[in-house]
Design a protein around this motif. Structure first.
Motif, PDB file in Angstrom:
ATOM      1  N   ARG A  51       5.000 -10.418  -7.235  1.00 55.22           N
ATOM      2  CA  ARG A  51       4.466 -11.085  -6.048  1.00 55.22           C
ATOM      3  C   ARG A  51       3.673 -10.083  -5.223  1.00 55.22           C
ATOM      4  NH1 ARG A  51       5.357 -11.599  -0.710  1.00 55.22           N
ATOM      5  NH2 ARG A  51       4.907 -13.638   0.249  1.00 55.22           N
ATOM      6  N   CYS A  52       2.429 -10.414  -4.947  1.00 57.94           N
ATOM      7  CA  CYS A  52       1.612  -9.567  -4.076  1.00 57.94           C
ATOM      8  C   CYS A  52       2.064  -9.766  -2.634  1.00 57.94           C
ATOM      9  CB  CYS A  52       0.135  -9.937  -4.221  1.00 57.94           C
ATOM     10  SG  CYS A  52      -0.963  -8.947  -3.160  1.00 57.94           S
ATOM     11  N   PRO A  53       2.274  -8.677  -1.874  1.00 55.92           N
ATOM     12  CA  PRO A  53       2.723  -8.813  -0.484  1.00 55.92           C
ATOM     13  C   PRO A  53       1.647  -9.384   0.437  1.00 55.92           C
ATOM     14  CG  PRO A  53       2.247  -6.513  -0.992  1.00 55.92           C
ATOM     15  CD  PRO A  53       2.150  -7.262  -2.288  1.00 55.92           C
ATOM     16  N   HIS A  54       0.414  -9.515  -0.058  1.00 51.05           N
ATOM     17  CA  HIS A  54      -0.676 -10.031   0.760  1.00 51.05           C
ATOM     18  C   HIS A  54      -0.588 -11.546   0.898  1.00 51.05           C
ATOM     19  CE1 HIS A  54      -5.238 -11.011   1.013  1.00 51.05           C
ATOM     20  NE2 HIS A  54      -4.738 -10.908   2.239  1.00 51.05           N
ATOM     21  N   ARG A  55      -0.748 -12.289  -0.204  1.00 51.71           N
ATOM     22  CA  ARG A  55      -0.715 -13.750  -0.156  1.00 51.71           C
ATOM     23  C   ARG A  55       0.149 -14.346  -1.272  1.00 51.71           C
ATOM     24  NH1 ARG A  55      -1.881 -12.786   4.172  1.00 51.71           N
ATOM     25  NH2 ARG A  55      -3.632 -13.550   5.476  1.00 51.71           N
ATOM     26  N   GLY A  56       1.019 -13.551  -1.853  1.00 53.38           N
ATOM     27  CA  GLY A  56       2.030 -14.093  -2.749  1.00 53.38           C
ATOM     28  C   GLY A  56       1.591 -14.419  -4.162  1.00 53.38           C
ATOM     29  N   ALA A  57       0.402 -13.991  -4.569  1.00 51.93           N
ATOM     30  CA  ALA A  57      -0.041 -14.264  -5.945  1.00 51.93           C
ATOM     31  C   ALA A  57       0.784 -13.442  -6.932  1.00 51.93           C
ATOM     32  CB  ALA A  57      -1.527 -13.935  -6.092  1.00 51.93           C
ATOM     33  N   THR A  92      -0.326  10.038  -0.725  1.00 48.78           N
ATOM     34  CA  THR A  92       0.852  10.425   0.058  1.00 48.78           C
ATOM     35  C   THR A  92       1.641   9.188   0.477  1.00 48.78           C
ATOM     36  OG1 THR A  92      -0.342  10.456   2.177  1.00 48.78           O
ATOM     37  CG2 THR A  92      -0.290  12.510   0.897  1.00 48.78           C
ATOM     38  N   ALA A  93       1.835   8.252  -0.473  1.00 48.04           N
ATOM     39  CA  ALA A  93       2.560   7.019  -0.189  1.00 48.04           C
ATOM     40  C   ALA A  93       3.611   6.797  -1.250  1.00 48.04           C
ATOM     41  CB  ALA A  93       1.578   5.846  -0.165  1.00 48.04           C
ATOM     42  N   ALA A  94       4.513   5.876  -0.978  1.00 47.78           N
ATOM     43  CA  ALA A  94       5.525   5.530  -1.958  1.00 47.78           C
ATOM     44  C   ALA A  94       4.904   4.737  -3.091  1.00 47.78           C
ATOM     45  CB  ALA A  94       6.634   4.720  -1.286  1.00 47.78           C
ATOM     46  N   GLY A  96       4.004   1.835  -5.376  1.00 46.84           N
ATOM     47  CA  GLY A  96       3.870   0.421  -5.050  1.00 46.84           C
ATOM     48  C   GLY A  96       3.047   0.148  -3.806  1.00 46.84           C
ATOM     49  N   ARG A  97       2.667   1.180  -3.097  1.00 50.28           N
ATOM     50  CA  ARG A  97       1.898   0.991  -1.860  1.00 50.28           C
ATOM     51  C   ARG A  97       0.460   0.629  -2.171  1.00 50.28           C
ATOM     52  NH1 ARG A  97       1.971   5.008   3.394  1.00 50.28           N
ATOM     53  NH2 ARG A  97       0.206   4.085   4.522  1.00 50.28           N
ATOM     54  N   CYS A  98      -0.096  -0.263  -1.376  1.00 49.81           N
ATOM     55  CA  CYS A  98      -1.507  -0.613  -1.516  1.00 49.81           C
ATOM     56  C   CYS A  98      -2.357   0.606  -1.163  1.00 49.81           C
ATOM     57  CB  CYS A  98      -1.861  -1.771  -0.590  1.00 49.81           C
ATOM     58  SG  CYS A  98      -3.591  -2.281  -0.703  1.00 49.81           S
ATOM     59  N   VAL A  99      -3.297   0.925  -2.057  1.00 56.32           N
ATOM     60  CA  VAL A  99      -4.153   2.089  -1.835  1.00 56.32           C
ATOM     61  C   VAL A  99      -5.620   1.708  -1.676  1.00 56.32           C
ATOM     62  CG1 VAL A  99      -2.604   3.725  -2.980  1.00 56.32           C
ATOM     63  CG2 VAL A  99      -4.271   2.454  -4.348  1.00 56.32           C
ATOM     64  N   HIS A 100      -5.938   0.416  -1.858  1.00 56.74           N
ATOM     65  CA  HIS A 100      -7.346   0.007  -1.685  1.00 56.74           C
ATOM     66  C   HIS A 100      -7.417  -1.499  -1.493  1.00 56.74           C
ATOM     67  CE1 HIS A 100     -11.665   0.053  -1.938  1.00 56.74           C
ATOM     68  NE2 HIS A 100     -11.680  -0.713  -3.018  1.00 56.74           N
ATOM     69  N   VAL A 101      -8.193  -1.919  -0.475  1.00 55.34           N
ATOM     70  CA  VAL A 101      -8.489  -3.328  -0.219  1.00 55.34           C
ATOM     71  C   VAL A 101     -10.003  -3.492  -0.370  1.00 55.34           C
ATOM     72  CG1 VAL A 101      -8.434  -5.209   1.468  1.00 55.34           C
ATOM     73  CG2 VAL A 101      -6.531  -3.569   1.341  1.00 55.34           C
ATOM     74  N   PRO A 102     -10.486  -4.071  -1.459  1.00 54.04           N
ATOM     75  CA  PRO A 102     -11.933  -4.130  -1.716  1.00 54.04           C
ATOM     76  C   PRO A 102     -12.731  -4.802  -0.604  1.00 54.04           C
ATOM     77  CG  PRO A 102     -10.730  -4.673  -3.710  1.00 54.04           C
ATOM     78  CD  PRO A 102      -9.714  -4.604  -2.602  1.00 54.04           C
ATOM     79  N   ALA A 104     -12.211  -4.677   2.498  1.00 56.56           N
ATOM     80  CA  ALA A 104     -12.260  -3.789   3.665  1.00 56.56           C
ATOM     81  C   ALA A 104     -12.067  -2.364   3.170  1.00 56.56           C
ATOM     82  CB  ALA A 104     -11.192  -4.179   4.681  1.00 56.56           C
ATOM     83  N   PRO A 105     -13.081  -1.792   2.522  1.00 57.98           N
ATOM     84  CA  PRO A 105     -12.913  -0.504   1.826  1.00 57.98           C
ATOM     85  C   PRO A 105     -12.553   0.670   2.733  1.00 57.98           C
ATOM     86  CG  PRO A 105     -15.223  -1.164   1.890  1.00 57.98           C
ATOM     87  CD  PRO A 105     -14.441  -2.336   2.355  1.00 57.98           C
ATOM     88  N   LEU A 106     -12.841   0.587   4.031  1.00 61.88           N
ATOM     89  CA  LEU A 106     -12.510   1.685   4.937  1.00 61.88           C
ATOM     90  C   LEU A 106     -11.117   1.529   5.542  1.00 61.88           C
ATOM     91  CD1 LEU A 106     -15.931   2.184   6.782  1.00 61.88           C
ATOM     92  CD2 LEU A 106     -15.043   3.333   4.749  1.00 61.88           C
ATOM     93  N   PHE A 107     -10.486   0.416   5.274  1.00 63.38           N
ATOM     94  CA  PHE A 107      -9.161   0.142   5.814  1.00 63.38           C
ATOM     95  C   PHE A 107      -8.119   0.996   5.101  1.00 63.38           C
ATOM     96  CE2 PHE A 107      -5.300  -2.671   5.400  1.00 63.38           C
ATOM     97  CZ  PHE A 107      -4.864  -2.551   6.713  1.00 63.38           C
ATOM     98  N   GLU A 108      -7.235   1.626   5.868  1.00 63.56           N
ATOM     99  CA  GLU A 108      -6.143   2.410   5.301  1.00 63.56           C
ATOM    100  C   GLU A 108      -4.863   1.591   5.403  1.00 63.56           C
ATOM    101  OE1 GLU A 108      -5.775   6.313   6.841  1.00 63.56           O
ATOM    102  OE2 GLU A 108      -7.888   6.845   6.503  1.00 63.56           O
ATOM    103  N   PRO A 109      -4.411   1.018   4.296  1.00 66.47           N
ATOM    104  CA  PRO A 109      -3.240   0.134   4.354  1.00 66.47           C
ATOM    105  C   PRO A 109      -2.000   0.877   4.848  1.00 66.47           C
ATOM    106  CG  PRO A 109      -4.420  -0.118   2.276  1.00 66.47           C
ATOM    107  CD  PRO A 109      -4.983   1.109   2.939  1.00 66.47           C
ATOM    108  N   PRO A 110      -1.254   0.272   5.762  1.00 70.48           N
ATOM    109  CA  PRO A 110      -0.021   0.908   6.251  1.00 70.48           C
ATOM    110  C   PRO A 110       1.100   0.770   5.230  1.00 70.48           C
ATOM    111  CG  PRO A 110      -0.320  -1.224   7.294  1.00 70.48           C
ATOM    112  CD  PRO A 110      -1.553  -0.977   6.466  1.00 70.48           C
ATOM    113  N   ALA A 111       2.217   1.384   5.529  1.00 68.35           N
ATOM    114  CA  ALA A 111       3.333   1.410   4.589  1.00 68.35           C
ATOM    115  C   ALA A 111       3.882   0.025   4.272  1.00 68.35           C
ATOM    116  CB  ALA A 111       4.454   2.292   5.144  1.00 68.35           C
ATOM    117  N   ALA A 112       3.726  -0.917   5.212  1.00 70.09           N
ATOM    118  CA  ALA A 112       4.249  -2.265   4.978  1.00 70.09           C
ATOM    119  C   ALA A 112       3.486  -2.991   3.875  1.00 70.09           C
ATOM    120  CB  ALA A 112       4.199  -3.079   6.264  1.00 70.09           C
ATOM    121  N   HIS A 113       2.290  -2.519   3.543  1.00 69.01           N
ATOM    122  CA  HIS A 113       1.469  -3.150   2.501  1.00 69.01           C
ATOM    123  C   HIS A 113       1.896  -2.595   1.134  1.00 69.01           C
ATOM    124  CE1 HIS A 113      -0.616  -4.267   6.063  1.00 69.01           C
ATOM    125  NE2 HIS A 113      -1.749  -4.627   5.491  1.00 69.01           N
ATOM    126  N   THR A 114       3.105  -2.910   0.747  1.00 73.17           N
ATOM    127  CA  THR A 114       3.698  -2.310  -0.455  1.00 73.17           C
ATOM    128  C   THR A 114       4.373  -3.372  -1.309  1.00 73.17           C
ATOM    129  OG1 THR A 114       4.104  -0.232   0.738  1.00 73.17           O
ATOM    130  CG2 THR A 114       5.348  -0.585  -1.294  1.00 73.17           C
TER     131      THR A 114
END
Length: 351
Positions: A51-57, A92-94, A96-102, A104-114
């Motif tokens: 399950r993707c933490p973004h929209r559940g896909a 420098t993340a755990a 499973g953490r999101c490392v890129h959002v296409p 919004a390429p400049l967005f740095e996903p926080p730890a909750a985006h995992t």
């Protein structure tokens, strides 16, 4: 629930290659995916919630990306990329953490985006997953790792994985069938037993720090292994290192040059269904791998209709359960197995 704190097999290692694989364990949907290896070797395998933490896909519909900073799993819906060990370390993340959002390429996903990450490892040709960290005060040390099966690691032995076998019964029912010598002459007549030689010796049964052990178990068999041509008394040693696993071993003797070891490893799918694999190791058997698999397939085909007919599908382990089952002296190992499950507090597949 102790079952969530134990390691369980979920699929064969060779089935997890470039593409993500969807499986389920104890009601939890999982995605398995593998990082690229080096020089043809298989890379690290991961087990995450599907399950993707973004929209559940479902992440298992996505793909694995080979990235400069490590492998990533891409969500099929919006292309979010989640890092494996190498990518996570770079970010420098755990894991499973999101490392890129296409989008919004400049967005740095926080730890909750995992993505939700579970422990995974590989042993005996299978991928094993544990859903929860063990309570070390209640889970024995021997159950805090996948079950040991020494012949699978021994280069002198030949290893063959058989299965998967999807079975319409509980995992404990299937383990108890594996431990049962006295059905050989009836369910496996002409193969592992004969009605005219139905008597068995259940040997000595004891519970150790490593689980249950039954030694000096003997049964008369007309064909104890794929390459056998003559019948005779065969001595087995059984071990139960895990509530849903069991191992038998037959060592070579003066009149029988073949040593065999078979491990039954089971994935509990529901209270009344499971998926099983047989990890076979042999020393001296001249049968080829396909003959060994065909032999195991035939033996299990004989077991299937009987174990699926048992009612209830759950294994009755308590005197106060909804149904009682009676026992005989030939049931010494299965009775010990039921006590073992009770002591551990296993609840899935028992009543």
């Amino acid at each position: 629930m102790i079952e969530a704190q134990l390691w369980h097999p979920v699929t064969a290692s060779h089935s997890v290659r470039e593409a993500p694989v969807a499986v389920a364990l104890l009601g939890q949907s999982l995605v398995l995916w593998r990082e690229p290896g080096h020089e043809g070797a298989l890379g690290v395998v991961h087990a995450w919630a599907d399950r993707c933490p973004h929209r559940g896909a479902r992440l298992s519909l996505g793909r694995v990306l080979h990235h400069l900073h490590g492998a990533r799993l891409e969500c099929p819906y919006h292309g979010w990329q989640f890092g494996g060990d190498a990518a996570a370390a770079q970010a420098t993340a755990a894991c499973g953490r999101c490392v890129h959002v296409p989008a919004a390429p400049l967005f740095e996903p926080p730890a909750a985006h995992t993505a939700t990450v579970f422990e995974a490892c590989e042993q005996h040709g299978l991928v094993w997953v544990r859903l929860a960290a063990p309570d070390r005060t209640h889970v024995p040390a021997s159950l805090q790792q996948p079950p040991a099966f020494a012949p699978w690691q021994d280069p002198l032995w030949r290893q063959v994985l058989c299965g998967p076998y999807e079975v319409n019964t509980s995992a404990p029912r299937l383990v108890e069938n594996f431990l049962d010598l006295s059905h050989f002459g009836f369910v496996h007549e002409g193969w592992l037993g004969a009605r005219s030689h139905a008597q068995v010796d259940t040997g000595q049964v004891q519970e150790t720090a490593e689980g249950l052990v039954a030694s000096d178990c003997r049964a008369w068999q007309p064909r104890a292994y794929a390459g056998a041509s003559d019948g005779g008394w065969v001595a087995y040693r059984y071990t139960v290192p895990h509530p849903f696993a069991a191992i038998l071993r037959k060592d070579a003797t003066e009149g029988d040059p073949v040593s065999n070891a078979i491990a039954l490893f089971i994935r509990p799918d529901a209270a009344g269904s499971c998926t099983a694999w047989f990890a076979m190791a042999t020393l001296g058997d001249l049968s080829d791998d396909e003959e060994l698999r065909a032999f195991q397939d035939e033996v299990f085909a004989q077991d299937r209709p009987v174990v699926e007919s048992q009612q209830p599908k759950a294994l009755p382990i308590g005197k106060d359960g909804p149904i009682a089952e009676v026992h005989s002296p030939a049931d010494r190992m299965s009775s010990a197995y039921r006590r073992y499950l009770t002591r551990l507090g296993v609840s899935l597949g028992v009543c």
